[in-house]
Design an enzyme around this catalytic site. Structure first.
Site, PDB file in Angstrom:
ATOM      1  CG  ASN A 147      -5.973  -2.308   9.981  1.00  0.00           C
ATOM      2  OD1 ASN A 147      -6.219  -1.789  11.063  1.00  0.00           O
ATOM      3  ND2 ASN A 147      -5.221  -3.396   9.881  1.00  0.00           N
ATOM      4  CB  SER A 173      -2.662   5.684  16.515  1.00  0.00           C
ATOM      5  OG  SER A 173      -1.988   5.666  17.756  1.00  0.00           O
ATOM      6  CE  LYS A 229      -1.661   4.917  12.200  1.00  0.00           C
ATOM      7  NZ  LYS A 229      -2.433   4.103  11.232  1.00  0.00           N
ATOM      8  CB  VAL A 236      -0.959   0.000   1.217  1.00  0.00           C
ATOM      9  CG1 VAL A 236      -0.194   0.194   2.515  1.00  0.00           C
ATOM     10  CG2 VAL A 236      -2.049   1.057   1.068  1.00  0.00           C
ATOM     11  CE1 TYR A 242       1.393   3.984  13.774  1.00  0.00           C
ATOM     12  CE2 TYR A 242       1.091   5.084  15.883  1.00  0.00           C
ATOM     13  CZ  TYR A 242       0.680   4.153  14.947  1.00  0.00           C
ATOM     14  OH  TYR A 242      -0.433   3.391  15.196  1.00  0.00           O
ATOM     15  CB  ALA A 243       2.627  10.993  16.533  1.00  0.00           C
ATOM     16  CB  ALA A 244       3.778  13.437  11.963  1.00  0.00           C
TER      17      ALA A 244
END
Length: 267
Positions: free
Chosen positions: A97, A150, A167, A71, A163-165
């Protein structure tokens, strides 16, 4: 006058779940199949998806299909969508997902390659897949698109900032696509907290205890506990819900002075 009960049925629908071979994606696919859907599982690991698809068919009696594609590779997304529509003729529910969050020791260790990989899988691929499938849904019978976000998006931790950015970006495009694809397509996200998936199984007892201590329910969620909200968003029961980011995290709170305790792990 008797009020009609919400309709959670997905009979006659096709549900496509990326990252569907394990964890939350697999649980959602199982729930969709139990509600009557024909399901498509897709990830880089086609073998895992094939095994999961066979188990879904065995336990629910519903057709389940496995596809292998990355993906995060822009050029693979459109051929994948074309193949699914050629094989099945429709997609009524799309779940973005697939995700990843590589660990690193300190922020200066974050390479461009790591940054790009995290954004490619968590955000870029979801954007492209939503655009292509959403366009077909608008031209067809409509549909529902759900992304797995998340709590890191709103409570970013120092050791999982890419990862936070990504999401947080996923939350943003959820709202934007909801407006772009309305009224025929609903677009929502589930902002998940800590769940007892294969990733969590590798955590140390001390780390797992630190995580659960921040959760008012005093435990991690079981993967099956994501299914209720996913089924609501996918089915006619959620027909007036779009542009929403729904939190499913056991009420977790992470004060800023505790963020560094998580040692690079993310939910």
């Amino acid at each position: 006058m008797t009020q009609q009960l919400p309709d959670f049925s997905l009979t006659g629908k096709v549900a496509l779940v990326t990252g569907g071979g394990r964890g939350l994606g697999l649980s959602m696919a199982q729930g969709f199949a139990a509600a009557g859907a024909e399901v498509v599982l897709a990830s880089r690991k086609k073998e895992a998806c094939a095994a999961a698809a066979a188990e879904i068919t065995r336990t629910t009696g519903r057709p389940a299909h496995a596809y292998g594609f990355h993906v995060g590779h822009w050029g693979e997304v459109e051929p994948f969508v074309e193949q699914v529509y050629a094989d099945l003729g429709r997609v009524d529910v799309l779940v973005n997902n697939a995700g990843m969050s590589p660990v690193y020791d300190k922020l200066t260790d974050v390479t461009e390659e790591l940054w790009d990989k995290v954004f490619d899988v968590n955000l870029k691929g979801a954007f492209r897949l939503t655009a292509l499938v959403g366009d077909r849904m608008v031209a067809g019978e409509g549909g529902s698109i759900i992304s797995t976000s998340s709590i890191a998006a709103i409570r970013p931790q120092p050791h999982a900032l890419p990862y936070a950015a990504a999401k947080a970006g996923l939350n943003a495009i959820t709202v934007g696509f909801a407006r772009a694809l309305a009224p025929r397509v609903r677009v929502n996200a589930i902002m998940a907290g800590p769940f007892a998936t294969a990733v969590a199984a590798a955590w140390s007892n001390d780390f797992a205890g630190g995580v659960t201590s921040t959760v008012p329910l005093q435990r991690m969620g079981a993967p099956s506990e994501i299914v209720g909200v996913a089924l609501y968003l996918a089915s006619p029961a959620g027909s007036f819900t779009t542009g929403s980011v729904i939190t499913v995290d056991g009420g977790i709170t992470v004060p800023p002075d505790e963020a560094t305790e998580f040692e690079g792990k993310s939910f």
